[in-house]
Each structure stands twice: as C-alpha cells, then as structure tokens.
Scaffold this active site. Structure first.
Site: not given
Length: 268
Positions: A18, A41, A63, A94-96, A183, A212
């Site tokens: 995150p 990213d 992006k 980012g994230g998964d 998002m 977060g």
C-alpha cells in the site's frame, strides 16, 4: 568470460503493497535484489527504488488520472522485449498485481511470448488501509463479508457514471457486506447518490483512508449522505480507499472493547 545468464530472461510481477516500504514481503525484496531492470508504477515506495543497486535500470511507466506514460499494450511489449533480451525484469506494482493492477494482462502477454513469468503477491490497499485505520472489514456480530470494487470502469469512466452494479449496491442496502471502493475519490458523489437512490440508510458509516500506511495517512469519517460533501470540505485526494458499511463506525471497536472489559470485571 563466461556467464550464467540465461538466453531468455524472465518477468516477475511484484506487489509493492500500500505504500510503506516495510510492508513489502521478503520474497518481493529477493526479486528486486536480483533484477536487471525494474518497470515501476507511480504508487510504489520511493525508498525501494532508492535502495536498488546502481546497476539496475528503472523504467517509470506510472499512470496518473488522465495521463498514461505508456499504454498497457506497450507496457506488455516492453516486459516481453526485455525478457527476450535475457534480462531479469521486475514489474513493480502498487498493492497486489492481481487486484485492479492489470497483472493478468501482463502475465498473459508473457506466456503468449514464451517468457517465464511469476507473481509475487503484495499487500493490497483494500485490506491494509482499512486495517491501519482501525476499520475491520469483517467483524463478528456486524458483518462476515466484504466486497471490493473499483471507482473506474474498464473504459476509464467513473463507476458512478456507469452506476454501481447491483451486487455492490446490495452489499450496502442489505448490510450484508462491507463495500470497499478503490480509486473512488472522483466518483464518490455519484456512488453516494446511487446508493441513496437504491434505498441505502443515509446514516450508514463511511470511512475514507488517504495514503494508507504512510506517515501522512488521514482518515475522514461521515455518514453516507454527507460523505461526498465532507470529502470535498476536507480536500480528500487520491490515493484513497473508501469503506462503506457498519464496520466503518468509529465507535465500533471502542464499544466492543468496553463491553468486553465490563464482562471481564463481572466474571472476575
């Protein structure tokens, strides 16, 4: 001089979590330590990139809303080309990678080209941001399920413009599951309107978690009917995770904790 570098490299999709660097997995760090090139990213921890060996090439394909450095097909082609050239490619996301990260498309492109590819899961902000804000997505006696959606549709339109699907709406109107929107900041007014029009309780708790896991993480709470207005008032900005449902009640854990302490005293 001989080398053990294979004729064909490989691609590893790595979930960066995150935002906080210490939430990357050990396997993610290992993949980065052996990379020749990192295709990254926008929403990845900068410390991770700063810690890379100086020999590692970093390609930024991040992006932002309304701006794509490279279209997705070109990113797919880049990964394949670098791997076919014998490089060990890490696609840092980012994230998964498989939660609204278009990782499936990248894996499919690699497989179609005969490029070895693997996925290193990441901690999704859908789970991490609420947890770090003290919002349990499930809670005994409150809800036993959660549903994750994106605030953007496949063609890039806002989810509110396309109207939340019936399953997402039912999660809130029936209180059967927590609704988690990724998002979704720009679409929040339309999402709120859709839920209220469908009969959702205006007082349904909403929590919005910005950035977060980062030092400047911020949580904004409001009832559903006031959520969009409140978000505008305080200047909520992406990236943010929106949690809609009874688990977002700020008093939930305090009330349960007080009840547990009282029961303990009574039993002692």
């Amino acid at each position: 001089m001989t080398t053990d570098r294979p004729a064909t490299g490989r691609v590893t999709l790595v979930g960066a979590g995150p935002g906080a660097a210490d939430l990357l997995t050990y396997r993610a760090w290992r993949a980065l330590a052996t990379a020749d090139v990192v295709v990254t990213d926008r929403l990845v921890p900068r410390e991770v990139l700063d810690d890379l060996d100086t020999r590692v090439e970093v390609v930024d394909v991040g992006k932002t809303p309304g701006r794509h450095t490279l279209p997705q097909p070109e990113i797919d082609a880049l990964l394949v080309a670098r791997a076919l050239a014998g490089q060990r490619v890490v696609r840092l996301k980012g994230g998964d990678p498989f939660v609204f990260g278009r990782g499936g498309e990248e894996v499919a492109a690699c497989r179609a080209a005969g490029v070895p590819v693997e996925v290193v899961p990441g901690v999704s902000s859908a789970l991490a941001a609420p947890a770090l804000a003290g919002v349990p997505l499930t809670h005994r006696g409150t809800t036993t399920a959660f549903h994750v959606v994106t605030g953007h549709t496949r063609d890039g339109a806002l989810a509110g413009d396309a109207v939340l699907d019936d399953v997402s709406v039912a999660c809130v109107t029936s209180r059967a599951a927590t609704l988690v929107v990724l998002m979704g900041v720009a679409a929040l007014p339309a999402i709120v309107a859709r839920l209220l029009d469908a009969g959702a309780e205006p007082g349904t708790p909403v929590a919005i978690v910005e950035r977060g896991s980062l030092p400047d993480q911020r949580v904004t709470r409001a009832a559903l009917d006031l959520a969009a207005k409140r978000a505008e008032e305080v200047g909520v900005r992406a990236p943010a995770v929106v949690v809609i449902g009874d688990v977002a009640d700020e008093q939930l854990l305090e009330v349960m904790g007080d009840a547990g302490e009282a029961a303990g005293r009574a039993g002692g």
